[in-house]
Design a protein around this motif. Sequence first.
Motif, short mmCIF file in Angstrom:
data_model
loop_
_atom_site.label_atom_id
_atom_site.label_comp_id
_atom_site.label_asym_id
_atom_site.label_seq_id
_atom_site.Cartn_x
_atom_site.Cartn_y
_atom_site.Cartn_z
N GLU A 3 96.30 -7.46 16.25
CA GLU A 3 95.19 -7.33 17.27
C GLU A 3 94.65 -5.80 17.30
O GLU A 3 93.46 -5.39 17.59
N ILE A 4 95.68 -4.81 17.04
CA ILE A 4 95.19 -3.42 17.18
C ILE A 4 94.41 -3.02 15.84
O ILE A 4 93.52 -2.35 15.79
N GLN A 5 94.76 -3.67 14.61
CA GLN A 5 94.08 -3.46 13.64
C GLN A 5 92.54 -3.86 13.68
O GLN A 5 91.59 -3.62 12.98
N GLY A 6 92.50 -5.21 14.34
CA GLY A 6 91.19 -5.57 14.66
C GLY A 6 90.09 -4.67 15.55
O GLY A 6 89.21 -4.41 14.98
N GLU A 48 98.17 3.38 19.83
CA GLU A 48 98.82 2.26 20.05
C GLU A 48 99.21 1.38 18.68
O GLU A 48 99.98 0.73 18.80
N HIS A 49 98.58 1.82 17.64
CA HIS A 49 99.02 1.40 16.42
C HIS A 49 100.46 1.82 15.99
O HIS A 49 101.33 0.92 15.47
N ALA A 50 100.80 3.01 16.42
CA ALA A 50 102.18 3.37 16.32
C ALA A 50 103.12 2.82 17.19
O ALA A 50 104.43 2.38 16.71
N ARG A 51 102.72 2.49 18.20
CA ARG A 51 103.60 1.72 19.34
C ARG A 51 103.95 0.53 18.77
O ARG A 51 105.04 -0.13 18.86
N GLN A 52 102.79 -0.22 18.26
CA GLN A 52 103.15 -1.73 17.81
C GLN A 52 103.87 -1.66 16.76
O GLN A 52 104.72 -2.58 16.24
N GLN A 53 103.78 -0.70 15.55
CA GLN A 53 104.41 -0.34 14.40
C GLN A 53 106.13 -0.23 14.81
O GLN A 53 106.90 -0.70 14.42
N PHE A 63 91.60 -1.29 26.54
CA PHE A 63 92.23 -2.52 25.91
C PHE A 63 93.58 -2.76 26.02
O PHE A 63 94.26 -1.82 26.32
N ILE A 64 93.92 -3.91 25.87
CA ILE A 64 95.50 -4.40 25.79
C ILE A 64 95.72 -5.27 24.61
O ILE A 64 95.14 -6.38 24.52
N VAL A 65 96.82 -4.78 23.94
CA VAL A 65 97.20 -5.62 22.84
C VAL A 65 98.70 -5.89 22.67
O VAL A 65 99.43 -4.94 23.32
#
Length: 839
Positions: free
Chosen positions: A543-546, A621-626, A536-538
């Motif tokens: 997007e990662i929450q979805g 990935e969620h941590a990276r987006q945060q 996956f790519i977000v």
Amino acid sequence: MDHYDSQQTNDYMQPEEDWDRDLLLDPAWEKQQRKTFTAWCNSHLRKAGTQIENIEEDFRDGLKLMLLLEVISGERLAKPERGKMRVHKISNVNKALDFIASKGVKLVSIGAEEIVDGNVKMTLGMIWTIILRFAIQDISVEETSAKEGLLLWCQRKTAPYKNVNIQNFHISWKDGLGFCALIHRHRPELIDYGKLRKDDPLTNLNTAFDVAEKYLDIPKMLDAEDIVGTARPDEKAIMTYVSSFYHAFSGAQKAETAANRICKVLAVNQENEQLMEDYEKLASDLLEWIRRTIPWLENRLPENTMHAMQQKLEDFRDYRRLHKPPKVQEKCQLEINFNTLQTKLRLSNRPAFMPSEGRMVSDINNAWGCLEQAEKGYEEWLLNEIRRLERLDHLAEKFRQKASIHEAWTDGKEAMLRQKDYETATLSEIKALLKKHEAFESDLAAHQDRVEQIAAIAQELNELDYYDSPSVNSRCQKICDQWDNLGALTQKRREALERTEKLLETIDQLYLEYAKRAAPFNNWMEGAMEDLQDTFIVHTIEEIQGLTTAHEQFKATLPDADKERLAILGIHNEVSKIVQTYHVNMAGTNPYTTITPQEINGKWDHVRQLVPRRDQALTEEHARQQHNERLRKQFGAQANVIGPWIQTKMEEIGRISIEMHGTLEDQLSHLRQYEKSIVNYKPKIDQLEGDHQLIQEALIFDNKHTNYTMEHIRVGWEQLLTTIARTINEVENQILTRDAKGISQEQMNEFRASFNHFDRVRAHPVLADSSPSPGPCPCPRVLEGTALDMGHHAGPSSWARKRGGSGRKYPACTTRQPVLMPWSSLERAGGGRAFDPHL
């Protein structure tokens, strides 16, 4: 006039009367006259550097008609009208017709209105009248003139030739030998007359016309097919063509004399010749560059790799930045050289320069237009191709993955379906084979979706013009053919098994139930493993929450799936008990499916192992987006403080520059404090630069928390530094000027108040448009030498000298604006416009 009147009846009236009777021309004649008269006109117009394309259209405004008459007569006509209205066109055509009439020619039934309206018959009649007057009338052979003289000349020149009998200007020329004889008589080296045949008119005519055009400078006025295909060629067209041969050969002696004259003045015209050579070379080089460049720009064949397409994009940008600008300059220089050469030739009473064919200025402009047309849309095509390749790479990988899974599943299926084990099997074995086949059909139907997905992806790759489409299509076709074959083989095997009805009595329904439930459950597990391993790519937290929500929903179904697994294993255990209890000869395996409990447990364990891996990947990935969101907020918070701070400082400096509180020294001290506070603010700018660097390294391309970008902050910061420095410089210059002139503080305040009154339009430079207001400078030169002469052209300020003397140097007051007030320096430095974060 008496001479023309005496000749009028014999030479012109009869042709004009013929023309009136022939208003409805034969279509073949009209076509011949169009081509002949157009070529005849162009043979003269090219001496003036122009030509016509459509004889009834190009003469409608009268301009080229007047030019044609000037070229063939050597006389100047009245000045033409340059307007584009009908009345201007009629006026020009009337001037041309009046000139023809002044030569003793009566124009019967030909008026300017018909020519302006594009009347084909009248236009051809007018051109024929001009040809008669200027090309045929003066022909004289043994006291005969005009048509009779031209005919006699042709008869005399062709008399010695076999199969040539010139009696008129139509049928006598159909076989082409007459034209060939005229050429051979004067230039025998150009045609091998002995090899010509009377029964091959097309070859004869084409030979004569091609040789005349190439070696005698007689343009091709007719097509051989038109002459041969007409029962009676048009007399006027033939006469016009033959008159060109007469003038070409009868003027040979004159041409030799002219050549000798040219040789004498060659030294005088050497510079013009050099200009001609330079033009030809420059035009050739430019056209060759255009010729080589256009195919490159028109080549829209896509590359197979992303790197190749990106290289194409870089090459195109190099072309726009490096290669094309010099060629634009060459094109302009070429037109300048051409106009200069034409002017020199006209001043020296020389004929206009005619570039070689294909090198006219119009040809270069047309070629350049083709270049611009080919260039249009090329960059957009490159960018679209790059996006298309990104999409194709993703689809191709997806196709290969699904195809590999399907091929692994179908491996050995055809061999299994082709087995004829039922032919030697027992009754119970036959019934078992039938149940097994039913389970296989269920499994086959479960894979139908994957086959359709593979075909859909292959179709999309074809529509997007994927470079490896042949191999994709081949693999997809193989899968589809294999799928169809599996269906056919499945049906065939079912029909064979159903023929043995006695085998249905001993089947174990539990095995069948196990197979039917194990197959879709196994397929579900394979699909789950495939989804859990999908990449996956977000780019955002949303997007990662979805993805995380979807994953949690999947995990919620695992308990029900585990119940189904236990139920399937329970069926198998029950079958085992039945086999052991009743000693059924089942060979220890389930005959209806190849899916074993061990395989189900193994795949189930694999699914359970993949779930926490997916959890970990989504969490990372969620941590990276945060982290990225924190970087955005951190940058936005600082930018939203620094941007308004710069704006506020700009406004404060503007107010200081127009206020009169205190002396100039007080104002200078205040400004230097501002300068120090501004310089001390630099670490915050550097910190913001560091945050910006972190954002760039994290590949963050948008920030909803601020409207300021780093570029806005940099521009505002540099503008602020420039404004404070130049404002200080002006105050220092005012102090120097005041001390040099001996002006008191009261006089200075009075003048400053007066200046602020006149400069009130620009009293708020940072809040309004900073463009200079119109009107004269409020410090006119009449003040020079007075107490208010504050030094318009002061040298480097003391501020600059204190900093080494080579710092910022500012231009003298060239716009007549005073240097007394800081506003002028602020405006000239570009600091008067309000700082806008959206610039």
